[in-house]
Scaffold this motif. Sequence first.
Motif, PDB file in Angstrom:
ATOM      1  N   PRO A   1      87.610  51.187  43.936  1.00 19.17           N
ATOM      2  CA  PRO A   1      86.303  51.443  44.566  1.00 19.17           C
ATOM      3  C   PRO A   1      86.340  52.697  45.417  1.00 19.17           C
ATOM      4  CG  PRO A   1      87.429  49.639  45.663  1.00 19.17           C
ATOM      5  CD  PRO A   1      88.243  49.968  44.447  1.00 19.17           C
ATOM      6  N   PHE A   2      85.194  53.348  45.505  1.00 20.98           N
ATOM      7  CA  PHE A   2      85.077  54.588  46.276  1.00 20.98           C
ATOM      8  C   PHE A   2      84.129  54.361  47.442  1.00 20.98           C
ATOM      9  CE2 PHE A   2      82.774  58.540  47.203  1.00 20.98           C
ATOM     10  CZ  PHE A   2      83.836  59.371  47.525  1.00 20.98           C
ATOM     11  N   ALA A   3      84.589  54.678  48.630  1.00 23.98           N
ATOM     12  CA  ALA A   3      83.759  54.543  49.832  1.00 23.98           C
ATOM     13  C   ALA A   3      83.771  55.868  50.571  1.00 23.98           C
ATOM     14  CB  ALA A   3      84.282  53.428  50.726  1.00 23.98           C
ATOM     15  N   GLU A   4      82.606  56.324  50.953  1.00 30.24           N
ATOM     16  CA  GLU A   4      82.480  57.591  51.669  1.00 30.24           C
ATOM     17  C   GLU A   4      82.122  57.310  53.123  1.00 30.24           C
ATOM     18  OE1 GLU A   4      80.011  61.818  51.324  1.00 30.24           O
ATOM     19  OE2 GLU A   4      80.049  60.391  49.663  1.00 30.24           O
ATOM     20  N   VAL A   5      82.988  57.719  54.029  1.00 23.82           N
ATOM     21  CA  VAL A   5      82.779  57.521  55.462  1.00 23.82           C
ATOM     22  C   VAL A   5      82.279  58.830  56.057  1.00 23.82           C
ATOM     23  CG1 VAL A   5      83.862  56.933  57.657  1.00 23.82           C
ATOM     24  CG2 VAL A   5      84.563  55.752  55.565  1.00 23.82           C
ATOM     25  N   GLU A   6      81.115  58.781  56.668  1.00 21.27           N
ATOM     26  CA  GLU A   6      80.512  59.977  57.247  1.00 21.27           C
ATOM     27  C   GLU A   6      81.222  60.369  58.545  1.00 21.27           C
ATOM     28  OE1 GLU A   6      78.197  61.681  55.829  1.00 21.27           O
ATOM     29  OE2 GLU A   6      77.554  60.315  54.240  1.00 21.27           O
ATOM     30  N   ASP A   7      81.229  61.677  58.827  1.00 20.02           N
ATOM     31  CA  ASP A   7      81.802  62.152  60.087  1.00 20.02           C
ATOM     32  C   ASP A   7      81.076  61.554  61.287  1.00 20.02           C
ATOM     33  OD1 ASP A   7      83.579  63.619  58.665  1.00 20.02           O
ATOM     34  OD2 ASP A   7      82.806  65.588  59.224  1.00 20.02           O
ATOM     35  N   ALA A   8      79.771  61.317  61.135  1.00 19.19           N
ATOM     36  CA  ALA A   8      78.996  60.772  62.249  1.00 19.19           C
ATOM     37  C   ALA A   8      79.520  59.411  62.677  1.00 19.19           C
ATOM     38  CB  ALA A   8      77.523  60.669  61.856  1.00 19.19           C
ATOM     39  N   SER A   9      80.088  58.655  61.742  1.00 24.36           N
ATOM     40  CA  SER A   9      80.654  57.357  62.094  1.00 24.36           C
ATOM     41  C   SER A   9      81.913  57.525  62.929  1.00 24.36           C
ATOM     42  CB  SER A   9      80.966  56.561  60.824  1.00 24.36           C
ATOM     43  OG  SER A   9      79.792  56.281  60.097  1.00 24.36           O
ATOM     44  N   CYS A  10      82.736  58.496  62.560  1.00 25.78           N
ATOM     45  CA  CYS A  10      83.994  58.713  63.285  1.00 25.78           C
ATOM     46  C   CYS A  10      83.757  59.362  64.644  1.00 25.78           C
ATOM     47  CB  CYS A  10      84.929  59.598  62.462  1.00 25.78           C
ATOM     48  SG  CYS A  10      85.282  58.998  60.795  1.00 25.78           S
ATOM     49  N   LEU A  11      82.842  60.317  64.693  1.00 32.56           N
ATOM     50  CA  LEU A  11      82.673  61.147  65.883  1.00 32.56           C
ATOM     51  C   LEU A  11      81.638  60.597  66.853  1.00 32.56           C
ATOM     52  CD1 LEU A  11      82.733  64.650  64.133  1.00 32.56           C
ATOM     53  CD2 LEU A  11      84.630  63.427  65.202  1.00 32.56           C
ATOM     54  N   ARG A  12      81.173  59.386  66.633  1.00 31.46           N
ATOM     55  CA  ARG A  12      80.183  58.805  67.536  1.00 31.46           C
ATOM     56  C   ARG A  12      80.819  58.498  68.891  1.00 31.46           C
ATOM     57  NH1 ARG A  12      78.118  53.449  64.926  1.00 31.46           N
ATOM     58  NH2 ARG A  12      78.836  54.324  62.959  1.00 31.46           N
ATOM     59  N   SER A  13      79.987  58.413  69.901  1.00 38.49           N
ATOM     60  CA  SER A  13      80.468  58.121  71.244  1.00 38.49           C
ATOM     61  C   SER A  13      81.130  56.749  71.280  1.00 38.49           C
ATOM     62  CB  SER A  13      79.298  58.163  72.237  1.00 38.49           C
ATOM     63  OG  SER A  13      79.727  57.820  73.534  1.00 38.49           O
ATOM     64  N   GLY A  14      82.266  56.678  71.927  1.00 35.86           N
ATOM     65  CA  GLY A  14      83.002  55.427  72.007  1.00 35.86           C
ATOM     66  C   GLY A  14      84.069  55.291  70.947  1.00 35.86           C
TER      67      GLY A  14
END
Length: 346
Positions: A136-149
């Motif tokens: 399976p292929f899952a794409e994780v956005e930078d916005a998820s990683c770089l969010r506050s907290g």
Amino acid sequence: MGCGDVEAYAAHGRRGHPAGCAVPAVLGRRDGASPRVSPQRGAMSRATVVLIIVASVIVIAGAAGAGLWHVSASPRFCNSCHIMRPYVDAWKVSKHSVVPCVQCHYPPGLRDTLRVKFQAITQVAKWATGTYSSKPFAEVEDASCLRSGCHATSDLEKAGVRTFSRGVRFDHRQHLVVAKTMWQLRCTSCHAQVVVDKHFEIEQSTCFTCHFKGTKGARELVPVAGCTSCHLTPKGDIRVGSVRFNHEDLVRRDVACQSCHLNVVEGQGEAPRERCLTCHNQPEKLERYADLALLHAVHVTEKTIDCTRCHTEIKHRLPPPIGAPTASGPSRALTAIAAFRVVSGR
């Protein structure tokens, strides 16, 4: 005669009701027959029943949808699919084990969350029809990683240079700027899950592809940013076999690292055109093979395709211990000693 004196009004031989009085909706009949319901009141009763039924359906559907939304966002739901179990097991023992799956896999914002939910529904449909892939292929956005907290950009910049295994240094600031890397990298460009048992760990092959691709010649190696951007100069005297030497002395004399450390890089990182055919068969796309800016913008910045899907592997490692035999002959360390003696004149 008042409006309430209907019977008295009828006793005088008159029909109907006194003038100015409203006609009641239900008229009692003297012959004992059932009262008649006015058409207006019957229509209102049916509309009320329909409205109640529709409202009940909406409430039940909303509650069911909210429950399904909550259940589908849990790791237990992900683990219900057999092809996902190894990935969930890897997540359980990773550094992100306390972070829910949707915290990373769902980008911030309702619109993007709904988009990912729809993609998840298509995955369920593929599972039901047996058309799913075992990878399976899952794409994780930078916005998820770089969010506050989580891993906010400001926190990464404040952290500065970090030291990882075997003394390798890394600075996020140099990798978040396009001018430094040539290509706009994503978080998952380096933090990926190439094999199932490693959940979003640093994939060193990406580092080697970027730092060594096109930098190795027949007798020279000039990596991007140089050797000392990642490796500190060892302190003090070091003994290799019967030879004792000090790296700082060689640094002062501008002796290149690869003068002694031979063959620490293997592979060229080529991107054979044949590999494009594993994903693409459209002639108009294959014709853009030489457009490096476009290829990296699409595969690195937009889709975060792993480097090894296109490039052959580049390996970077230290030579084996002193005296250890190799397939190519003597130990590389012994060869390095000979090179050191030539360079230093000892």
